[in-house]
Design a protein around this motif. Sequence first.
Motif, PDB file in Angstrom:
ATOM      1  N   ALA A 109       9.277 -16.324 -32.174  1.00  0.00           N
ATOM      2  CA  ALA A 109       9.281 -15.384 -31.042  1.00  0.00           C
ATOM      3  C   ALA A 109       9.856 -13.978 -31.503  1.00  0.00           C
ATOM      4  O   ALA A 109      10.965 -14.041 -32.302  1.00  0.00           O
ATOM      5  CB  ALA A 109       9.938 -15.963 -30.009  1.00  0.00           C
ATOM      6  N   PRO A 110       9.564 -13.090 -30.914  1.00  0.00           N
ATOM      7  CA  PRO A 110      10.587 -11.799 -31.026  1.00  0.00           C
ATOM      8  C   PRO A 110      11.879 -11.907 -30.782  1.00  0.00           C
ATOM      9  O   PRO A 110      12.342 -12.777 -29.947  1.00  0.00           O
ATOM     10  CB  PRO A 110       9.789 -10.713 -30.055  1.00  0.00           C
ATOM     11  CG  PRO A 110       8.471 -11.367 -29.510  1.00  0.00           C
ATOM     12  CD  PRO A 110       8.661 -12.854 -29.752  1.00  0.00           C
ATOM     13  N   LEU A 111      12.674 -11.185 -31.345  1.00  0.00           N
ATOM     14  CA  LEU A 111      14.093 -11.253 -31.492  1.00  0.00           C
ATOM     15  C   LEU A 111      14.689  -9.759 -30.942  1.00  0.00           C
ATOM     16  O   LEU A 111      14.423  -8.876 -31.630  1.00  0.00           O
ATOM     17  CB  LEU A 111      14.684 -11.658 -32.750  1.00  0.00           C
ATOM     18  CG  LEU A 111      14.763 -13.006 -33.053  1.00  0.00           C
ATOM     19  CD1 LEU A 111      15.402 -13.395 -34.578  1.00  0.00           C
ATOM     20  CD2 LEU A 111      15.007 -14.106 -32.193  1.00  0.00           C
ATOM     21  N   SER A 112      15.891  -9.885 -30.070  1.00  0.00           N
ATOM     22  CA  SER A 112      16.542  -8.491 -29.866  1.00  0.00           C
ATOM     23  C   SER A 112      17.623  -8.730 -30.568  1.00  0.00           C
ATOM     24  O   SER A 112      18.480  -9.728 -30.300  1.00  0.00           O
ATOM     25  CB  SER A 112      16.664  -8.370 -28.320  1.00  0.00           C
ATOM     26  OG  SER A 112      17.523  -7.271 -27.933  1.00  0.00           O
ATOM     27  N   THR A 128      14.104  -4.706 -31.279  1.00  0.00           N
ATOM     28  CA  THR A 128      13.186  -5.804 -31.102  1.00  0.00           C
ATOM     29  C   THR A 128      12.368  -6.024 -32.221  1.00  0.00           C
ATOM     30  O   THR A 128      11.730  -5.222 -32.795  1.00  0.00           O
ATOM     31  CB  THR A 128      12.443  -5.690 -29.732  1.00  0.00           C
ATOM     32  OG1 THR A 128      13.465  -5.586 -28.635  1.00  0.00           O
ATOM     33  CG2 THR A 128      11.840  -6.880 -29.629  1.00  0.00           C
ATOM     34  N   LEU A 129      12.645  -6.994 -32.967  1.00  0.00           N
ATOM     35  CA  LEU A 129      11.851  -7.463 -34.058  1.00  0.00           C
ATOM     36  C   LEU A 129      10.703  -8.494 -33.528  1.00  0.00           C
ATOM     37  O   LEU A 129      10.818  -9.377 -32.836  1.00  0.00           O
ATOM     38  CB  LEU A 129      12.863  -8.532 -35.135  1.00  0.00           C
ATOM     39  CG  LEU A 129      14.212  -8.013 -35.622  1.00  0.00           C
ATOM     40  CD1 LEU A 129      15.019  -8.775 -36.431  1.00  0.00           C
ATOM     41  CD2 LEU A 129      13.800  -6.520 -36.444  1.00  0.00           C
ATOM     42  N   PRO A 130       9.626  -8.184 -34.232  1.00  0.00           N
ATOM     43  CA  PRO A 130       8.106  -8.746 -33.615  1.00  0.00           C
ATOM     44  C   PRO A 130       8.395 -10.072 -34.103  1.00  0.00           C
ATOM     45  O   PRO A 130       8.837 -10.540 -35.072  1.00  0.00           O
ATOM     46  CB  PRO A 130       7.360  -7.775 -34.318  1.00  0.00           C
ATOM     47  CG  PRO A 130       7.732  -7.085 -35.453  1.00  0.00           C
ATOM     48  CD  PRO A 130       9.342  -6.991 -35.166  1.00  0.00           C
ATOM     49  N   GLY A 131       7.482 -10.868 -33.246  1.00  0.00           N
ATOM     50  CA  GLY A 131       7.132 -12.393 -33.534  1.00  0.00           C
ATOM     51  C   GLY A 131       6.475 -12.314 -35.002  1.00  0.00           C
ATOM     52  O   GLY A 131       5.607 -11.404 -35.340  1.00  0.00           O
ATOM     53  N   GLN A 132       6.788 -13.261 -35.763  1.00  0.00           N
ATOM     54  CA  GLN A 132       6.070 -13.359 -36.956  1.00  0.00           C
ATOM     55  C   GLN A 132       6.065 -15.153 -37.243  1.00  0.00           C
ATOM     56  O   GLN A 132       6.519 -15.637 -36.709  1.00  0.00           O
ATOM     57  CB  GLN A 132       6.773 -12.756 -38.021  1.00  0.00           C
ATOM     58  CG  GLN A 132       8.232 -13.102 -38.410  1.00  0.00           C
ATOM     59  CD  GLN A 132       9.044 -12.500 -39.530  1.00  0.00           C
ATOM     60  OE1 GLN A 132       8.353 -11.249 -39.838  1.00  0.00           O
ATOM     61  NE2 GLN A 132      10.024 -12.828 -40.012  1.00  0.00           N
ATOM     62  N   LEU A 186      14.924  -9.001 -42.547  1.00  0.00           N
ATOM     63  CA  LEU A 186      15.432  -7.891 -41.585  1.00  0.00           C
ATOM     64  C   LEU A 186      15.786  -6.746 -42.295  1.00  0.00           C
ATOM     65  O   LEU A 186      15.490  -5.597 -42.057  1.00  0.00           O
ATOM     66  CB  LEU A 186      16.868  -8.472 -40.969  1.00  0.00           C
ATOM     67  CG  LEU A 186      17.601  -7.157 -40.248  1.00  0.00           C
ATOM     68  CD1 LEU A 186      16.913  -6.556 -39.141  1.00  0.00           C
ATOM     69  CD2 LEU A 186      19.034  -7.523 -39.786  1.00  0.00           C
ATOM     70  N   LEU A 187      16.113  -6.748 -43.664  1.00  0.00           N
ATOM     71  CA  LEU A 187      16.263  -5.692 -44.512  1.00  0.00           C
ATOM     72  C   LEU A 187      15.251  -4.925 -44.844  1.00  0.00           C
ATOM     73  O   LEU A 187      15.191  -3.741 -44.809  1.00  0.00           O
ATOM     74  CB  LEU A 187      17.000  -5.979 -45.973  1.00  0.00           C
ATOM     75  CG  LEU A 187      18.616  -6.568 -45.620  1.00  0.00           C
ATOM     76  CD1 LEU A 187      19.021  -7.124 -47.105  1.00  0.00           C
ATOM     77  CD2 LEU A 187      19.402  -5.257 -45.373  1.00  0.00           C
ATOM     78  N   VAL A 188      14.048  -5.653 -44.965  1.00  0.00           N
ATOM     79  CA  VAL A 188      12.956  -5.129 -45.249  1.00  0.00           C
ATOM     80  C   VAL A 188      12.217  -4.276 -43.914  1.00  0.00           C
ATOM     81  O   VAL A 188      11.907  -3.229 -44.094  1.00  0.00           O
ATOM     82  CB  VAL A 188      11.613  -6.125 -45.768  1.00  0.00           C
ATOM     83  CG1 VAL A 188      10.204  -5.551 -45.451  1.00  0.00           C
ATOM     84  CG2 VAL A 188      12.055  -6.733 -46.814  1.00  0.00           C
ATOM     85  N   TRP A 189      12.575  -4.934 -42.778  1.00  0.00           N
ATOM     86  CA  TRP A 189      12.413  -4.166 -41.496  1.00  0.00           C
ATOM     87  C   TRP A 189      13.151  -3.026 -41.328  1.00  0.00           C
ATOM     88  O   TRP A 189      12.520  -1.856 -41.162  1.00  0.00           O
ATOM     89  CB  TRP A 189      12.501  -5.298 -40.314  1.00  0.00           C
ATOM     90  CG  TRP A 189      11.996  -4.503 -39.035  1.00  0.00           C
ATOM     91  CD1 TRP A 189      10.638  -4.735 -38.446  1.00  0.00           C
ATOM     92  CD2 TRP A 189      12.632  -3.598 -38.166  1.00  0.00           C
ATOM     93  NE1 TRP A 189      10.735  -3.998 -37.240  1.00  0.00           N
ATOM     94  CE2 TRP A 189      11.888  -3.166 -37.039  1.00  0.00           C
ATOM     95  CE3 TRP A 189      13.924  -3.234 -38.240  1.00  0.00           C
ATOM     96  CZ2 TRP A 189      12.264  -2.469 -36.071  1.00  0.00           C
ATOM     97  CZ3 TRP A 189      14.479  -2.226 -37.125  1.00  0.00           C
ATOM     98  CH2 TRP A 189      13.440  -2.126 -36.095  1.00  0.00           C
ATOM     99  N   ILE A 190      14.440  -3.019 -41.838  1.00  0.00           N
ATOM    100  CA  ILE A 190      15.323  -2.044 -41.680  1.00  0.00           C
ATOM    101  C   ILE A 190      14.868  -0.639 -42.573  1.00  0.00           C
ATOM    102  O   ILE A 190      14.693   0.588 -42.283  1.00  0.00           O
ATOM    103  CB  ILE A 190      16.559  -2.201 -42.012  1.00  0.00           C
ATOM    104  CG1 ILE A 190      17.161  -3.103 -40.926  1.00  0.00           C
ATOM    105  CG2 ILE A 190      17.496  -0.971 -42.339  1.00  0.00           C
ATOM    106  CD1 ILE A 190      18.678  -3.594 -41.138  1.00  0.00           C
ATOM    107  N   LYS A 191      14.560  -1.054 -43.919  1.00  0.00           N
ATOM    108  CA  LYS A 191      13.831   0.038 -44.997  1.00  0.00           C
ATOM    109  C   LYS A 191      12.645   0.600 -44.373  1.00  0.00           C
ATOM    110  O   LYS A 191      12.516   1.771 -44.418  1.00  0.00           O
ATOM    111  CB  LYS A 191      13.520  -0.768 -46.015  1.00  0.00           C
ATOM    112  CG  LYS A 191      13.343   0.234 -47.183  1.00  0.00           C
ATOM    113  CD  LYS A 191      13.363  -0.519 -48.614  1.00  0.00           C
ATOM    114  CE  LYS A 191      12.789   0.298 -49.766  1.00  0.00           C
ATOM    115  NZ  LYS A 191      12.729  -0.253 -51.018  1.00  0.00           N
TER     116      LYS A 191
END
Length: 101
Positions: free
Chosen positions: A3-6, A28-32, A41-46
């Motif tokens: 699920a998505p995470l805050s 908010t990180l999308p569901g995957q 998370l590091l990939v998303w941050i970049k």
Amino acid sequence: MAAPLSVEVEFGGGAELLFDGVKKHQVTLPGQEEPWDIRSLLVWIKKNLLKERPELFIQGDSVRPGILVLVNDADWELLGELDYQLQDQDSVLFISTLHGG
């Protein structure tokens, strides 16, 4: 499917300068398919937050040496580092210990 995470992502010790000077980000990180971990998370941050000079924050698939990572105020080394699975409402703090002289 995860699920998505805050998650609260915070940068300090000068690392915030790579993120337009913004220290705290409520994201908010999308569901995957796979659960979110620090590595993803590091990939998303970049892709989504890092504004300049990624080489000062990322090295390979991890953070550069000299950047402390705390998850809910605990050293990530005690939690499995890149493999730590994020939970909803986690706080992840990146602190740069690298300073010019």
